[in-house]
Design an enzyme around this catalytic site. Structure first.
Site, PDB file in Angstrom:
ATOM      1  N   ASP A   1       0.867  -1.245  -0.037  1.00 25.11           N
ATOM      2  CA  ASP A   1      -0.156  -0.005   0.055  1.00 25.11           C
ATOM      3  C   ASP A   1       0.988   1.081   0.056  1.00 25.11           C
ATOM      4  O   ASP A   1       0.296   2.415   0.609  1.00 25.11           O
ATOM      5  CB  ASP A   1      -1.024  -0.006   1.209  1.00 25.11           C
ATOM      6  CG  ASP A   1      -1.933  -1.177   1.116  1.00 25.11           C
ATOM      7  OD1 ASP A   1      -2.080  -1.725   0.109  1.00 25.11           O
ATOM      8  OD2 ASP A   1      -2.059  -1.706   2.232  1.00 25.11           O
TER       9      ASP A   1
ATOM     10  N   LYS B   1       1.963   1.982  -5.172  1.00 21.20           N
ATOM     11  CA  LYS B   1       2.319   1.345  -6.376  1.00 21.20           C
ATOM     12  C   LYS B   1       1.510   1.799  -7.739  1.00 21.20           C
ATOM     13  O   LYS B   1       1.741   1.864  -8.714  1.00 21.20           O
ATOM     14  CB  LYS B   1       2.295  -0.201  -6.354  1.00 21.20           C
ATOM     15  CG  LYS B   1       3.585  -0.529  -5.161  1.00 21.20           C
ATOM     16  CD  LYS B   1       3.507  -2.218  -4.733  1.00 21.20           C
ATOM     17  CE  LYS B   1       2.336  -2.692  -4.257  1.00 21.20           C
ATOM     18  NZ  LYS B   1       2.123  -2.237  -3.036  1.00 21.20           N
TER      19      LYS B   1
ATOM     20  N   GLY C   1      -4.704  -4.321  -3.809  1.00 22.44           N
ATOM     21  CA  GLY C   1      -5.628  -3.472  -3.893  1.00 22.44           C
ATOM     22  C   GLY C   1      -4.900  -2.220  -4.256  1.00 22.44           C
ATOM     23  O   GLY C   1      -3.992  -1.304  -3.510  1.00 22.44           O
ATOM     24  N   HIS C   2      -4.768  -1.613  -5.546  1.00 21.95           N
ATOM     25  CA  HIS C   2      -4.025  -0.425  -6.041  1.00 21.95           C
ATOM     26  C   HIS C   2      -5.007   0.709  -6.607  1.00 21.95           C
ATOM     27  O   HIS C   2      -5.633   0.275  -7.242  1.00 21.95           O
ATOM     28  CB  HIS C   2      -3.192  -0.890  -7.226  1.00 21.95           C
ATOM     29  CG  HIS C   2      -2.028  -1.883  -6.851  1.00 21.95           C
ATOM     30  ND1 HIS C   2      -1.139  -2.533  -7.856  1.00 21.95           N
ATOM     31  CD2 HIS C   2      -1.727  -2.573  -5.877  1.00 21.95           C
ATOM     32  CE1 HIS C   2      -0.420  -3.289  -7.319  1.00 21.95           C
ATOM     33  NE2 HIS C   2      -0.954  -3.405  -5.938  1.00 21.95           N
TER      34      HIS C   2
ATOM     35  N   GLN D   1       1.745  -6.426  -3.181  1.00 27.49           N
ATOM     36  CA  GLN D   1       2.337  -6.417  -2.069  1.00 27.49           C
ATOM     37  C   GLN D   1       3.625  -5.899  -1.990  1.00 27.49           C
ATOM     38  O   GLN D   1       3.832  -4.930  -2.469  1.00 27.49           O
ATOM     39  CB  GLN D   1       2.632  -8.099  -1.747  1.00 27.49           C
ATOM     40  CG  GLN D   1       1.259  -8.963  -1.384  1.00 27.49           C
ATOM     41  CD  GLN D   1       0.541  -9.076  -2.739  1.00 27.49           C
ATOM     42  OE1 GLN D   1       1.151  -9.742  -3.638  1.00 27.49           O
ATOM     43  NE2 GLN D   1      -0.710  -8.750  -3.023  1.00 27.49           N
TER      44      GLN D   1
END
Ligand code: GDP
Ligand code: IMO
Ligand code: MG
Length: 427
Positions: free
Chosen positions: A13, A16, A42-43, A225
């Site tokens: 988080d 990215k 989750g981007h 990640q």
């Protein structure tokens, strides 16, 4: 610049999604590739004030000129893939092409069932996984009972493989976890229902990407990640089940290390972590709460509150080392505008000894107490700054100090979630 890797330098988080989107739109990127993890990621991407979140799909899906690739190292839930694609289609998003590796492993519904029951069984020792079936799918891959994307196109083979995969799993579910056995026929039927829609997207992505690189096209590998969640180099066992470091790009895409030109570590101006596991600079006071609140530190995939703490230069130096970072992209500097003083962890004290590098054992890491150096805050809103020179002197000093102690130069700085809220430190 033919091959660029963007990866997380902390516990995930870091931004990215933003860094990938920025590169994908500012340089001529032909391919944006995910090489590890799955829909546990989750981007967030913010384009003209509009917010998007990608999970399994590469963030490049929002760049119409780029082709998105889900490479062999990713674990693919077809259900999650189509849910995500449909969500973007419903929003009328103009998307680029999508190619999925025939060799990528498949997450079926039983993987997330097993993920959740395993966590429940672990009780207070749980990892705090996203419950998406990531660990069980990678476990099947390593145990050589995994289902691969290509298997969805051969019903006989698929039936055999699902039965083999469920053989041991069903004993575990019924005898250890006291659950109902999973019906192999139902799993096969569900997986086959995705086959027709998936088939036109499937290709040999290693061949595709190597050919592209031979032709001088630009490939952006979007990490998921992060370094400290890497199964080999992270805070094991509180990690994900794949190699999130730069080396994972080579195995996860079938691209050799000699082809990689830049490795960019995305790093927040402070630290966060979701789930369990050691976190030396974690704050349990108002500063922690304020970082959480001001930084909007809520998980994109699971909605869980992120644990917050100050910047940890030991983690940064470790990330620079294990990834061979050529540069950092520093995000969320704007969030620190509310503090008079900003502590930075420059080393650890472990059982009375000062340590400057990541300790060798997890026990030592659990005992690590941060040694802080404090910097003067700038106490102002910097979200409108667009050049390094426009930043207040104290913010410039903070960025330069982080660069000096983090093991790689800082290429860019994020001062807000928007694509344009970025400034370049070094070209
Ligand atoms: P990822 O998983 O590494 O892509 O990061 P996430 O999207 O999970 O979390 C990063 C969060 O920070 C998102 O809400 C982004 O919109 C936001 N973000 C990224 N860069 C910046 C920045 O420079 N400043 C601020 N305020 N927010 C940022
Ligand atoms: P992005 O790509 C933050 C964490 C989970 C848990 C551990 C294992 O958005 O940075 P898993 O479901 O992978 O088996 O969970 O890893 N985790 C993440 N934390 N960001 C992520 O992705 C994460 N993906 C997994 O919270 O602690
Ligand atoms: Mg995220």
């Amino acid at each position: 610049m033919p091959a660029i890797v963007v990866l997380g330098a902390q516990w995930g988080d870091e931004g990215k999604g933003k860094a990938t989107d920025l590169l994908a739109t500012s340089e001529t990127i032909d391919f944006v590739v995910r090489t590890s993890g799955g829909h546990n990621a989750g981007h967030t991407i913010v384009i003209n004030g509009e917010k998007y979140a990608t999970h399994l799909l590469p963030s490049g899906i929002l760049t119409p000129g780029a082709t998105s690739v889900i490479a062999n190292g990713v674990v693919v839930s077809p259900e999650a893939l189509f849910r995500e694609l449909d969500g973007l289609l419903e929003r009328g998003v103009e998307m680029g092409g999508l190619v999925v590796s025939a060799n990528a492993h498949v997450i079926a519904s039983y993987h997330s069932t097993i993920d959740k029951v395993t966590e429940r069984f672990l009780g207070k020792n749980q990892i705090g996984t996203t419950g998406r079936g990531i660990g069980p799918a990678y476990a099947d891959k390593i145990n050589r009972v995994g289902i691969r994307v290509a298997d969805l196109f051969d019903e006989g083979i698929l039936q055999q493989k699902v039965e083999a995969a469920l053989d041991v799993r069903n004993h575990l579910l019924t005898k250890v976890y006291n659950r109902r056995a999973v019906d192999a026929d139902a799993v096969v039927e569900e997986l086959l229902s995705y086959a027709d829609r998936l088939r036109p997207m499937v290709a040999d992505t290693s061949l595709l990407l190597n050919k592209a690189l031979d032709e001088g096209r630009t490939v952006l590998f979007e990490g998921a990640q992060a370094t400290m969640l890497d199964v080999d180099h992270g805070t094991y066992p509180f990690v994900t089940s794949s190699n999130a470091i730069a080396g994972g790009v080579c195995t996860g895409a079938g691209v050799g290390p000699t082809r990689i030109d830049r490795v960019i570590g995305v790093i927040k101006a402070y630290s966060t972590r979701v789930g369990s596991g050691p976190f030396p600079t974690e704050l349990f006071d108002d500063d922690g709460l304020n970082l959480q609140k001001l930084g909007g530190e809520i998980g994109v995939s699971t909605g869980r509150t992120r644990r917050c703490g100050w910047y940890d230069a030991v983690v940064a130096r470790y990330a620079a080392r294990v990834n061979g970072l050529t540069e950092f992209f520093l995000t969320k500097l704007d969030i620190l505008g509310a503090w008079d003083e900003i502590p930075v962890c420059v080393g650890y004290e472990i059982d009375g000894t000062r340590v400057d590098e990541m300790p060798m054992t997890q026990t030592e890491f659990h005992h690590a107490k941060p040694v802080y150096e404090t910097f003067e805050g700038w106490n102002s809103d910097i979200s409108g700054c667009r050049t390094f020179a426009e930043l207040p002197k104290q913010a410039q000093t903070y960025v330069q100090a982080l660069e000096d102690i983090s093991g790689a130069r800082i290429w860019g700085v994020g001062v807000g979630p928007g694509r344009e809220q970025t400034l370049t430190v070094h070209d």
